[in-house]
Design an enzyme around this catalytic site. Structure first.
Site, PDB file in Angstrom:
ATOM      1  N   SER A  82      47.704  41.526  39.947  1.00  0.00           N
ATOM      2  CA  SER A  82      47.287  40.214  39.452  1.00  0.00           C
ATOM      3  C   SER A  82      48.469  39.403  38.922  1.00  0.00           C
ATOM      4  CB  SER A  82      46.218  40.360  38.364  1.00  0.00           C
ATOM      5  OG  SER A  82      46.790  40.741  37.143  1.00  0.00           O
TER       6      SER A  82
ATOM      7  N   ASP B 185      38.438  41.771  25.416  1.00  0.00           N
ATOM      8  CA  ASP B 185      39.851  41.385  25.558  1.00  0.00           C
ATOM      9  C   ASP B 185      40.423  40.547  24.414  1.00  0.00           C
ATOM     10  OD1 ASP B 185      39.361  42.669  27.902  1.00  0.00           O
ATOM     11  OD2 ASP B 185      40.101  41.094  29.221  1.00  0.00           O
TER      12      ASP B 185
ATOM     13  N   CYS C 157      36.777  37.434  32.310  1.00  0.00           N
ATOM     14  CA  CYS C 157      36.288  38.765  31.928  1.00  0.00           C
ATOM     15  C   CYS C 157      34.947  38.737  31.213  1.00  0.00           C
ATOM     16  CB  CYS C 157      37.355  39.493  31.122  1.00  0.00           C
ATOM     17  SG  CYS C 157      38.745  39.965  32.177  1.00  0.00           S
TER      18      CYS C 157
ATOM     19  N   HIS D 158      50.947  39.932  31.895  1.00  0.00           N
ATOM     20  CA  HIS D 158      50.251  39.939  30.605  1.00  0.00           C
ATOM     21  C   HIS D 158      49.599  41.301  30.375  1.00  0.00           C
ATOM     22  CE1 HIS D 158      47.119  39.119  33.579  1.00  0.00           C
ATOM     23  NE2 HIS D 158      46.278  39.700  32.722  1.00  0.00           N
TER      24      HIS D 158
ATOM     25  N   GLU E 209      42.399  44.278  41.035  1.00  0.00           N
ATOM     26  CA  GLU E 209      42.042  43.429  39.901  1.00  0.00           C
ATOM     27  C   GLU E 209      40.652  43.849  39.442  1.00  0.00           C
ATOM     28  OE1 GLU E 209      42.492  42.266  37.277  1.00  0.00           O
ATOM     29  OE2 GLU E 209      43.227  40.221  37.471  1.00  0.00           O
TER      30      GLU E 209
ATOM     31  N   HIS F  91      47.035  46.625  31.985  1.00  0.00           N
ATOM     32  CA  HIS F  91      47.673  46.650  33.301  1.00  0.00           C
ATOM     33  C   HIS F  91      48.916  47.535  33.343  1.00  0.00           C
ATOM     34  CE1 HIS F  91      45.156  43.384  34.624  1.00  0.00           C
ATOM     35  NE2 HIS F  91      45.668  42.506  33.787  1.00  0.00           N
TER      36      HIS F  91
ATOM     37  N   LYS G 209      40.656  48.353  31.142  1.00  0.00           N
ATOM     38  CA  LYS G 209      40.298  47.915  32.495  1.00  0.00           C
ATOM     39  C   LYS G 209      41.483  47.321  33.241  1.00  0.00           C
ATOM     40  CE  LYS G 209      38.437  43.699  30.711  1.00  0.00           C
ATOM     41  NZ  LYS G 209      39.658  42.987  31.148  1.00  0.00           N
TER      42      LYS G 209
ATOM     43  N   ALA H 121      38.276  35.898  28.538  1.00  0.00           N
ATOM     44  CA  ALA H 121      38.081  34.455  28.681  1.00  0.00           C
ATOM     45  C   ALA H 121      36.704  34.238  29.302  1.00  0.00           C
ATOM     46  CB  ALA H 121      39.166  33.851  29.600  1.00  0.00           C
TER      47      ALA H 121
ATOM     48  N   ASP I 258      42.374  44.532  28.556  1.00  0.00           N
ATOM     49  CA  ASP I 258      43.085  44.412  29.805  1.00  0.00           C
ATOM     50  C   ASP I 258      44.289  45.345  29.631  1.00  0.00           C
ATOM     51  OD1 ASP I 258      42.766  42.983  32.175  1.00  0.00           O
ATOM     52  OD2 ASP I 258      44.227  41.449  31.615  1.00  0.00           O
TER      53      ASP I 258
HETATM   54  C1  VGL Z   1      41.523  37.911  31.994  1.00  0.00           C
HETATM   55  C2  VGL Z   1      42.841  36.677  33.401  1.00  0.00           C
HETATM   56  C3  VGL Z   1      43.577  37.782  33.731  1.00  0.00           C
HETATM   57  C4  VGL Z   1      40.401  37.958  31.015  1.00  0.00           C
HETATM   58  C5  VGL Z   1      42.236  39.046  32.319  1.00  0.00           C
HETATM   59  O1  VGL Z   1      40.397  38.855  30.152  1.00  0.00           O
HETATM   60  O2  VGL Z   1      39.512  37.087  31.087  1.00  0.00           O
HETATM   61  N1  VGL Z   1      41.817  36.745  32.557  1.00  0.00           N
HETATM   62  N2  VGL Z   1      43.260  38.959  33.183  1.00  0.00           N
HETATM   63 ZN    ZN Z   2      44.602  40.670  33.360  1.00  0.00          ZN
END
Ligand code: VGL
Ligand code: ZN
Length: 181
Positions: free
Chosen positions: A60, A10, A133, A71, A101, A54, A94, A129, A52
């Protein structure tokens, strides 16, 4: 066949400072991650990059009752990669289903099968993060039978306390932390 894979988690604009869901200091990782990409490429490793990805109406998002600001909506600039990926990078999208989620790179993506089919035994994980993830991806990597290393100098978390807890949990699950050079 490559015995190793680098999984870059990510590294997208919305997770950088100034983005929709910033991870503090994540922009400082960009040169480190680019170095790891080059290093692992030279070693003949498979390069995997997760994103990510979405849909607009993802569960989420706060607007839909979730915990996060909107995001990484697929196809928008916030979802763009901020690291330099070789052309033959395997891109794993993903959290693409609006009602589900999915933090792990292995969740509903077929990644484990692809890696096994390619002879990969060992994975090295970096990105963001740490407590979301990266944590879910590393935990699933172990569960799927891969020897799993965490590149400690190329991950960042959102909250220090949660990041520490995630690192402890991963260590006891069998993930091997690798300090930087
Ligand atoms: C993530 C919060 C929401 C991540 C993804 O990539 O860690 N964190 N979506
Ligand atoms: Zn996300």
């Amino acid at each position: 066949m490559p015995a190793e894979a680098l999984i870059v988690v990510d590294m997208q604009r919305d997770f950088m400072p100034g983005g929709a869901l910033p991870v503090p200091g994540a922009d400082a990782l960009i040169p480190r991650v680019n170095e790891y990409i080059n290093l692992f490429r030279e070693r003949g490793a498979m390069i995997v990059a997760t994103r990510d990805w979405h849909p607009e109406n993802h569960v989420s998002f706060r607007d839909n009752g979730g915990p996060w600001p909107r995001h990484c909506v697929r196809g928008t600039p916030g979802a763009d990669f901020v690291v330099d990926l070789p052309e033959d990078t395997l891109v794993i999208s993903k959290a693409t289903e609006s009602d589900k989620e999915a933090y792990s790179a292995f969740d509903g993506t077929g990644l484990a099968e692809i890696l096994h089919k390619n002879g990969v035994k060992t994975v090295y994980i970096c990105g963001v993060a740490t407590e979301y993830c990266v944590r879910a991806t590393a935990s699933d990597a172990v569960k799927n039978g891969f020897e799993t290393y965490l590149l400690l100098d190329a991950i960042r978390g959102i909250t220090p306390r949660d990041e520490m807890r995630a690192l402890e949990e991963l260590r006891s699950a069998g993930v091997k932390p690798l300090p930087g050079p």
